[in-house]
Scaffold this motif. Structure first.
Motif, PDB file in Angstrom:
ATOM      1  N   GLY A 148       0.781  -1.240   0.000  1.00 33.26           N
ATOM      2  CA  GLY A 148       0.000   0.000   0.000  1.00 33.26           C
ATOM      3  C   GLY A 148       0.809   1.284   0.000  1.00 33.26           C
ATOM      4  O   GLY A 148       0.287   2.344   0.343  1.00 33.26           O
ATOM      5  N   TYR A 149       2.074   1.220  -0.415  1.00 30.14           N
ATOM      6  CA  TYR A 149       2.885   2.433  -0.499  1.00 30.14           C
ATOM      7  C   TYR A 149       2.709   3.089  -1.858  1.00 30.14           C
ATOM      8  O   TYR A 149       2.492   2.420  -2.865  1.00 30.14           O
ATOM      9  N   ARG A 150       2.840   4.400  -1.878  1.00 32.49           N
ATOM     10  CA  ARG A 150       2.637   5.150  -3.116  1.00 32.49           C
ATOM     11  C   ARG A 150       3.718   4.857  -4.154  1.00 32.49           C
ATOM     12  O   ARG A 150       3.483   5.004  -5.358  1.00 32.49           O
ATOM     13  N   TRP A 180       7.359   8.730   0.877  1.00 32.46           N
ATOM     14  CA  TRP A 180       8.143   9.122   2.055  1.00 32.46           C
ATOM     15  C   TRP A 180       7.251   9.717   3.144  1.00 32.46           C
ATOM     16  O   TRP A 180       7.518   9.548   4.329  1.00 32.46           O
ATOM     17  N   LEU A 181       6.191  10.404   2.746  1.00 35.89           N
ATOM     18  CA  LEU A 181       5.235  10.928   3.724  1.00 35.89           C
ATOM     19  C   LEU A 181       4.607   9.771   4.499  1.00 35.89           C
ATOM     20  O   LEU A 181       4.461   9.840   5.724  1.00 35.89           O
ATOM     21  N   GLN A 182       4.235   8.721   3.776  1.00 35.96           N
ATOM     22  CA  GLN A 182       3.636   7.542   4.413  1.00 35.96           C
ATOM     23  C   GLN A 182       4.580   6.926   5.437  1.00 35.96           C
ATOM     24  O   GLN A 182       4.176   6.606   6.564  1.00 35.96           O
ATOM     25  N   LEU A 201       5.077   9.084   8.685  1.00 35.06           N
ATOM     26  CA  LEU A 201       3.953   8.941   9.608  1.00 35.06           C
ATOM     27  C   LEU A 201       3.947   7.566  10.259  1.00 35.06           C
ATOM     28  O   LEU A 201       3.675   7.424  11.446  1.00 35.06           O
ATOM     29  N   GLU A 202       4.279   6.560   9.471  1.00 32.05           N
ATOM     30  CA  GLU A 202       4.328   5.188   9.978  1.00 32.05           C
ATOM     31  C   GLU A 202       5.373   5.037  11.083  1.00 32.05           C
ATOM     32  O   GLU A 202       5.178   4.274  12.035  1.00 32.05           O
ATOM     33  N   LEU A 203       6.466   5.801  10.975  1.00 38.51           N
ATOM     34  CA  LEU A 203       7.550   5.725  11.961  1.00 38.51           C
ATOM     35  C   LEU A 203       7.257   6.549  13.213  1.00 38.51           C
ATOM     36  O   LEU A 203       8.068   6.571  14.138  1.00 38.51           O
ATOM     37  N   GLY A 204       6.127   7.238  13.235  1.00 35.26           N
ATOM     38  CA  GLY A 204       5.715   7.943  14.437  1.00 35.26           C
ATOM     39  C   GLY A 204       5.909   9.433  14.435  1.00 35.26           C
ATOM     40  O   GLY A 204       5.775  10.089  15.484  1.00 35.26           O
ATOM     41  N   ALA A 205       6.237  10.026  13.279  1.00 34.40           N
ATOM     42  CA  ALA A 205       6.405  11.473  13.219  1.00 34.40           C
ATOM     43  C   ALA A 205       5.112  12.173  13.641  1.00 34.40           C
ATOM     44  O   ALA A 205       4.022  11.783  13.233  1.00 34.40           O
ATOM     45  N   GLU A 206       5.256  13.192  14.459  1.00 35.73           N
ATOM     46  CA  GLU A 206       4.091  13.936  14.954  1.00 35.73           C
ATOM     47  C   GLU A 206       3.549  14.897  13.912  1.00 35.73           C
ATOM     48  O   GLU A 206       2.342  15.077  13.758  1.00 35.73           O
ATOM     49  N   GLY A 228      -2.709  10.748   5.084  1.00 36.36           N
ATOM     50  CA  GLY A 228      -2.924  10.838   6.527  1.00 36.36           C
ATOM     51  C   GLY A 228      -3.002  12.275   7.014  1.00 36.36           C
ATOM     52  O   GLY A 228      -3.707  13.109   6.445  1.00 36.36           O
ATOM     53  N   THR A 229      -2.236  12.580   8.064  1.00 37.23           N
ATOM     54  CA  THR A 229      -2.254  13.917   8.661  1.00 37.23           C
ATOM     55  C   THR A 229      -1.183  14.834   8.078  1.00 37.23           C
ATOM     56  O   THR A 229      -1.006  15.961   8.545  1.00 37.23           O
ATOM     57  N   ALA A 230      -0.457  14.368   7.077  1.00 29.17           N
ATOM     58  CA  ALA A 230       0.603  15.186   6.479  1.00 29.17           C
ATOM     59  C   ALA A 230       0.015  16.428   5.819  1.00 29.17           C
ATOM     60  O   ALA A 230      -1.057  16.385   5.211  1.00 29.17           O
ATOM     61  N   GLU A 231       0.724  17.546   5.952  1.00 31.87           N
ATOM     62  CA  GLU A 231       0.338  18.791   5.285  1.00 31.87           C
ATOM     63  C   GLU A 231       1.157  18.902   4.003  1.00 31.87           C
ATOM     64  O   GLU A 231       2.388  18.816   4.047  1.00 31.87           O
ATOM     65  N   ILE A 232       0.483  19.082   2.890  1.00 29.54           N
ATOM     66  CA  ILE A 232       1.162  19.069   1.599  1.00 29.54           C
ATOM     67  C   ILE A 232       0.979  20.405   0.891  1.00 29.54           C
ATOM     68  O   ILE A 232      -0.138  20.878   0.706  1.00 29.54           O
ATOM     69  N   LEU A 233       2.108  21.006   0.500  1.00 30.49           N
ATOM     70  CA  LEU A 233       2.090  22.274  -0.225  1.00 30.49           C
ATOM     71  C   LEU A 233       2.332  22.002  -1.701  1.00 30.49           C
ATOM     72  O   LEU A 233       3.337  21.365  -2.067  1.00 30.49           O
ATOM     73  N   HIS A 234       1.415  22.478  -2.525  1.00 31.86           N
ATOM     74  CA  HIS A 234       1.563  22.327  -3.978  1.00 31.86           C
ATOM     75  C   HIS A 234       2.310  23.545  -4.499  1.00 31.86           C
ATOM     76  O   HIS A 234       1.722  24.517  -4.974  1.00 31.86           O
TER      77      HIS A 234
END
Length: 254
Positions: free
Chosen positions: A74-76, A109-111, A114-119, A133-139
């Motif tokens: 399930g990784y991008r 890498w975002l996945q 988050l999987e490794l526990g980044a806040e 997930g909860t990642a903030e993404i700037l276009h």
């Protein structure tokens, strides 16, 4: 003999005993394994209008075990395994870490972060990226004038990790492509040394012989440890490798 052979021509079992020979049409375990291995390599027919380079790229993707592994898990993208290997070796991302991902498309890498526990995870890319997930993404284009300040405004506090998988679009001119790649690596390093918290880490993709000596010397001055690494999940024939700078000393030493 195949399975479509008429039944009355197949060997029969002798009554009350073992069969009078192996059943044709049924493959043994070693034969099945051999077939499975043979099927791992697939060829892509050259479609009208498709360049040979595109055909070879598609074939490489289809037959890449890490591409299949990424799809199953399930990784991008297959790049997720590169970060996982780097983290396993260097212990980059800890629980509650704040992480910046430069060139985050398509989101592998975002996945992993988050999987490794980044806040908190903030990514940026010139290409659109679906939510992760909860990642903030700037276009945005990281090389744009407003990008660094935009990232800082989303971070809230100094990040613990700045990671870059940025890659310049190739022109086919070796020297030009090299200069473009060097510019990206240097820009990512400058940003990292501007925003990282003391003790933070910086990871960036580099090519060919690695980073330029001037940049390496600067990183060695500002970080406790600087190393090059090539994850197993990075294609053997690819010139890419990763530069890992650990333990940022802080801006005072610049």
């Amino acid at each position: 003999m195949t399975d479509d052979t008429p039944k009355n021509t197949r060997p029969r079992k002798m009554s009350g005993g073992a069969p009078d020979g192996p059943k044709r049409g049924r493959k043994t375990a070693p034969e099945k394994a051999e077939d499975a291995t043979r099927m791992m390599t697939k060829k892509v027919k050259t479609a009208r209008g498709r360049k040979l380079s595109s055909k070879l790229w598609i074939e490489r993707q289809i037959n890449d075990p890490y591409v299949r592994k990424a799809q199953i898990q399930g990784y991008r993208s297959r790049a997720a395994f590169k970060l996982k290997e780097l983290d396993e070796k260097f212990n980059l991302i800890k629980k509650n870490s704040h992480v910046v991902d430069l060139g985050c498309a398509p989101g592998g890498w975002l996945q992993v972060a988050l999987e490794l526990g980044a806040e908190k995870v903030v990514g940026i890319d010139i290409l659109p990226v679906e939510a992760v997930g909860t990642a903030e993404i700037l276009h945005m284009d990281f090389m744009g004038e407003k990008a660094p300040d935009a990232l800082k405004s989303h971070l809230g506090r100094a990040p613990d990790v700045v990671m870059s998988d940025l890659a310049a679009n190739t022109t086919g001119h070796k020297q030009t492509d090299h200069l473009k790649t060097v510019a990206l690596v240097e820009a990512a390093a400058e940003f990292a040394m501007d925003v990282l918290a003391p003790g933070g880490h910086f990871v960036t993709k580099v090519f060919q012989g690695g980073a330029e000596k001037t940049l390496l010397d600067r990183l060695k001055h500002n970080f406790k440890t600087v190393r090059h690494a090539k994850p197993k999940s990075s294609r053997a024939g690819s010139p890419e490798m990763y530069l890992v700078a650990l333990g940022y000393r802080g801006k005072k030493s610049k």
